[in-house]
Design a protein around this motif. Sequence first.
Motif, mmCIF file in Angstrom:
data_model
loop_
_atom_site.group_PDB
_atom_site.id
_atom_site.type_symbol
_atom_site.label_atom_id
_atom_site.label_comp_id
_atom_site.label_asym_id
_atom_site.label_seq_id
_atom_site.Cartn_x
_atom_site.Cartn_y
_atom_site.Cartn_z
ATOM 1 N N LEU A 22 37.733 49.101 30.708
ATOM 2 C CA LEU A 22 37.938 48.074 31.726
ATOM 3 C C LEU A 22 39.026 47.076 31.352
ATOM 4 O O LEU A 22 39.632 46.454 32.228
ATOM 5 C CB LEU A 22 36.625 47.304 31.982
ATOM 6 N N LEU A 23 39.270 46.932 30.053
ATOM 7 C CA LEU A 23 40.153 45.870 29.581
ATOM 8 C C LEU A 23 41.574 45.916 30.155
ATOM 9 O O LEU A 23 42.105 44.874 30.550
ATOM 10 C CB LEU A 23 40.211 45.877 28.048
ATOM 11 N N PRO A 24 42.246 47.103 30.213
ATOM 12 C CA PRO A 24 43.615 47.093 30.748
ATOM 13 C C PRO A 24 43.694 46.558 32.182
ATOM 14 O O PRO A 24 44.575 45.753 32.494
ATOM 15 C CB PRO A 24 44.045 48.569 30.673
ATOM 16 N N GLY A 25 42.760 47.001 33.029
ATOM 17 C CA GLY A 25 42.773 46.544 34.420
ATOM 18 C C GLY A 25 42.447 45.075 34.550
ATOM 19 O O GLY A 25 43.060 44.351 35.351
ATOM 20 N N ILE A 26 41.467 44.589 33.761
ATOM 21 C CA ILE A 26 41.112 43.171 33.798
ATOM 22 C C ILE A 26 42.291 42.329 33.305
ATOM 23 O O ILE A 26 42.594 41.269 33.865
ATOM 24 C CB ILE A 26 39.850 42.902 32.958
ATOM 25 N N ALA A 27 42.953 42.817 32.266
ATOM 26 C CA ALA A 27 44.137 42.111 31.753
ATOM 27 C C ALA A 27 45.226 42.048 32.821
ATOM 28 O O ALA A 27 45.923 41.028 32.959
ATOM 29 C CB ALA A 27 44.653 42.808 30.501
ATOM 30 N N LEU A 28 45.388 43.134 33.592
ATOM 31 C CA LEU A 28 46.386 43.148 34.662
ATOM 32 C C LEU A 28 46.019 42.138 35.747
ATOM 33 O O LEU A 28 46.888 41.411 36.245
ATOM 34 C CB LEU A 28 46.493 44.551 35.259
ATOM 35 N N LEU A 29 44.732 42.083 36.124
ATOM 36 C CA LEU A 29 44.286 41.093 37.111
ATOM 37 C C LEU A 29 44.601 39.680 36.636
ATOM 38 O O LEU A 29 45.109 38.844 37.401
ATOM 39 C CB LEU A 29 42.781 41.224 37.358
ATOM 40 N N PHE A 30 44.294 39.410 35.359
ATOM 41 C CA PHE A 30 44.539 38.083 34.810
ATOM 42 C C PHE A 30 46.032 37.777 34.787
ATOM 43 O O PHE A 30 46.454 36.667 35.141
ATOM 44 C CB PHE A 30 43.964 37.991 33.393
ATOM 45 N N ILE A 66 52.206 39.871 44.580
ATOM 46 C CA ILE A 66 52.538 40.615 43.359
ATOM 47 C C ILE A 66 51.713 41.901 43.297
ATOM 48 O O ILE A 66 52.234 42.982 42.968
ATOM 49 C CB ILE A 66 52.280 39.748 42.105
ATOM 50 N N GLY A 67 50.431 41.798 43.621
ATOM 51 C CA GLY A 67 49.571 42.986 43.629
ATOM 52 C C GLY A 67 50.031 44.015 44.645
ATOM 53 O O GLY A 67 50.023 45.221 44.370
ATOM 54 N N LEU A 68 50.444 43.562 45.826
ATOM 55 C CA LEU A 68 50.937 44.476 46.864
ATOM 56 C C LEU A 68 52.183 45.220 46.404
ATOM 57 O O LEU A 68 52.321 46.426 46.632
ATOM 58 C CB LEU A 68 51.242 43.690 48.141
ATOM 59 N N LEU A 311 40.754 33.853 41.214
ATOM 60 C CA LEU A 311 42.134 34.231 40.935
ATOM 61 C C LEU A 311 42.230 35.718 40.606
ATOM 62 O O LEU A 311 43.120 36.427 41.093
ATOM 63 C CB LEU A 311 42.663 33.402 39.764
ATOM 64 N N LEU A 312 41.301 36.231 39.800
ATOM 65 C CA LEU A 312 41.267 37.668 39.508
ATOM 66 C C LEU A 312 40.970 38.466 40.778
ATOM 67 O O LEU A 312 41.502 39.557 40.985
ATOM 68 C CB LEU A 312 40.204 37.957 38.446
ATOM 69 N N THR A 313 40.113 37.903 41.626
ATOM 70 C CA THR A 313 39.778 38.567 42.891
ATOM 71 C C THR A 313 41.009 38.712 43.774
ATOM 72 O O THR A 313 41.269 39.779 44.339
ATOM 73 C CB THR A 313 38.703 37.764 43.645
ATOM 74 N N PHE A 314 41.781 37.641 43.926
ATOM 75 C CA PHE A 314 42.962 37.677 44.795
ATOM 76 C C PHE A 314 43.994 38.679 44.284
ATOM 77 O O PHE A 314 44.660 39.364 45.079
ATOM 78 C CB PHE A 314 43.578 36.281 44.897
ATOM 79 N N ALA A 315 44.141 38.772 42.961
ATOM 80 C CA ALA A 315 45.040 39.783 42.395
ATOM 81 C C ALA A 315 44.561 41.180 42.769
ATOM 82 O O ALA A 315 45.350 42.063 43.113
ATOM 83 C CB ALA A 315 45.111 39.632 40.884
ATOM 84 N N GLY A 316 43.237 41.383 42.733
ATOM 85 C CA GLY A 316 42.660 42.676 43.089
ATOM 86 C C GLY A 316 42.857 43.023 44.549
ATOM 87 O O GLY A 316 43.029 44.197 44.903
ATOM 88 N N VAL A 317 42.830 42.018 45.423
ATOM 89 C CA VAL A 317 43.056 42.261 46.858
ATOM 90 C C VAL A 317 44.417 42.905 47.068
ATOM 91 O O VAL A 317 44.561 43.870 47.838
ATOM 92 C CB VAL A 317 42.948 40.938 47.652
ATOM 93 N N GLY A 318 45.439 42.389 46.400
ATOM 94 C CA GLY A 318 46.774 42.978 46.543
ATOM 95 C C GLY A 318 46.860 44.355 45.935
ATOM 96 O O GLY A 318 47.428 45.281 46.538
ATOM 97 N N LEU A 319 46.282 44.535 44.753
ATOM 98 C CA LEU A 319 46.380 45.817 44.059
ATOM 99 C C LEU A 319 45.654 46.941 44.789
ATOM 100 O O LEU A 319 46.059 48.105 44.695
ATOM 101 C CB LEU A 319 45.809 45.683 42.645
ATOM 102 N N ARG A 320 44.583 46.628 45.495
ATOM 103 C CA ARG A 320 43.826 47.703 46.130
ATOM 104 C C ARG A 320 44.323 48.010 47.550
ATOM 105 O O ARG A 320 43.798 48.898 48.212
ATOM 106 C CB ARG A 320 42.333 47.346 46.151
ATOM 107 N N THR A 321 45.343 47.284 48.028
ATOM 108 C CA THR A 321 45.883 47.524 49.365
ATOM 109 C C THR A 321 47.066 48.480 49.257
ATOM 110 O O THR A 321 48.164 48.088 48.865
ATOM 111 C CB THR A 321 46.323 46.201 50.022
#
Length: 361
Positions: A22-30, A66-68, A311-321
Amino acid sequence: MAAAIALTQDPPISISTKFLRLLPGIALLFAIGFAGKLLEKNINAYAKGHHWAFPNIEYVLWAILIGLVISNVFGLAEIFKPGVATYEFWLKAGIVLLGSRFLLGDVWKLGGVSLLLVVIEITGSLAFMTFLGRAFGLRPKLTTLLAVGSAVCGVSAIIATKGAIDADEEDSSFAIAAILALGAIALFTFPLIGHALHLSDHAYGIWSGLAVDNTAEAAAAGALYSDAAAKLAILTKTTRNALIGFVVLGYAIHWARKGQAHAVGNKATFLWQKFPKFVLGFLLISLLATVGFFTKDQNTALANLSRWAFLLTFAGVGLRTNVREMRKQGLRPFVVGFIGEIAIALFTLVLVIVTGHFYGF
């Protein structure tokens, strides 16, 4: 002589190994979330120092953008996907911690108004989306999934309903893609509409919580308007989430009676299984804050932790779209969803404005 066949099984994965994955993805979110904060601070300061007429873009939007870009231009590598998927955990953790910023009396007062509006919204949305689905000739269970996703809580509601009514994977993927696409559109349109209509933080927050489907997008849409609007959007959306079990139970019974789903056994157990447990965590933290269990500094710390979780959640919103994946799903569910979401947004906006005259927001 019979040949002995040795059956080999993969050894169980340890908790530490799962955590490391999980760490790489969590680090990316952060990293994305922190980059959004830096961009907000530095670009706004640079524009002010050079006297530019530059709009104040919140870190929320930067993190999503950025996530998008990463998701749709470069693609998300497999090593990051398990950790990025934890964005829903950070969303729920943020909501629980947000309870420290609400006294129980405020929750009861605002929740009472929200509950009334949510019941009206859910009833109207389910009826209208069902009508639209039939009018456009969508498959009945796909119509059900779109209706529940639009009326209650987006992807979570679709996943919960899929299992309850024995819907096909294809129907659920169609519905999820449509809801995700429409949620992304809401992020950019709702704040513009709110400012154009000069909605108060209170009115806009309740409207976002009523009209935006996914909890993450509702939180982000509120945060793009103001911190106060984000709090009210999350409270209203949490009220919607709390009713998911009742809506899913109703559809499960409906399809079971038609012989197209498994019969529901113990209804109380069914409701408990579908009930979002983080709502109870939010109420518990709110109760503790109300009785003075936390010091002022502890309340501040919990509020800051809540902001970092979001903040981690908002990063995830972009990455999963992923726009390319959504385009593969077909057009009719998007058309039905688009028309339905516009109608729901207008309907709930009128509800909020009318209610605001009576409650003074």
